[in-house]
Design a protein around this motif. Structure first.
Motif, PDB file in Angstrom:
ATOM      1  N   UNK A 129       1.026  -0.844  -0.142  1.00  0.00           N
ATOM      2  CA  UNK A 129       0.026   0.136  -0.201  1.00  0.00           C
ATOM      3  C   UNK A 129       1.100   1.121  -0.168  1.00  0.00           C
ATOM      4  N   UNK A 130       0.567   2.705  -0.660  1.00  0.00           N
ATOM      5  CA  UNK A 130       1.080   3.413  -0.806  1.00  0.00           C
ATOM      6  C   UNK A 130       0.360   4.785  -0.239  1.00  0.00           C
ATOM      7  N   UNK A 131       0.791   6.183   0.112  1.00  0.00           N
ATOM      8  CA  UNK A 131      -0.567   6.809   0.477  1.00  0.00           C
ATOM      9  C   UNK A 131       0.791   7.782   0.342  1.00  0.00           C
ATOM     10  N   UNK A 132      -0.015   8.708  -1.017  1.00  0.00           N
ATOM     11  CA  UNK A 132       0.680   9.696  -1.596  1.00  0.00           C
ATOM     12  C   UNK A 132      -0.240  11.282  -1.315  1.00  0.00           C
ATOM     13  N   UNK A 133       0.943  12.511  -1.513  1.00  0.00           N
ATOM     14  CA  UNK A 133       0.514  13.533  -1.018  1.00  0.00           C
ATOM     15  C   UNK A 133       0.469  14.254  -2.186  1.00  0.00           C
TER      16      UNK A 133
END
Length: 135
Positions: A129-133
């Motif tokens: 999983x990844x969180x990208x801002x």
């Protein structure tokens, strides 16, 4: 009576010129394309969750998810909200249909946080999983 058409024509010509100048003055900005996981792609490996660190993302950028399609939904990504990201849960994903399961899916980033997880809860739990801002 003869003055009215000239005034209307002059206004149209001047307005057209102003519009042309405004359009010519705007730079067309196209979003950058980022391949998630770089060469390894969207895959279950220890550092995938850290892939976004140190990278700049902007609204309109495109993420490319390259992954193996042989396992069905095991590798298929899903865009989720913060809760779905934290819980590895994509059961209520409305945007899931944007990921076609092609093994080469594209998604455009929106301003703020964008969260992506493996559609398989176990794989997500192992760090897929990844969180990208995006600014």
């Amino acid at each position: 009576m003869n003055g009215a058409p000239r005034t209307s024509n002059s206004v149209i010509v001047i307005s057209s010129l102003l519009i042309c100048l405004l359009v010519a003055g705007f730079e067309i900005v196209q979003g950058k394309t980022h391949v998630v996981g770089d060469v390894q792609g969207w895959d279950l490996y220890p550092n995938l969750i850290n892939w976004p660190k140190g990278k700049q993302f902007y609204s309109g950028d495109v993420l490319v998810f390259n992954y193996d399609t042989k396992g069905g939904d095991l590798y298929c990504p899903a865009k989720v909200d913060k809760s779905g990201y934290d819980k590895c849960d994509c059961s209520s994903v409305k945007m899931r249909n944007r990921f076609k399961g092609t093994g080469h899916d594209h998604v455009q980033l929106t301003k703020g946080y964008n969260y992506f997880i493996s559609a398989d809860k176990d794989y997500c739990g192992f760090g897929m999983k990844i969180a990208v801002y995006a600014k």
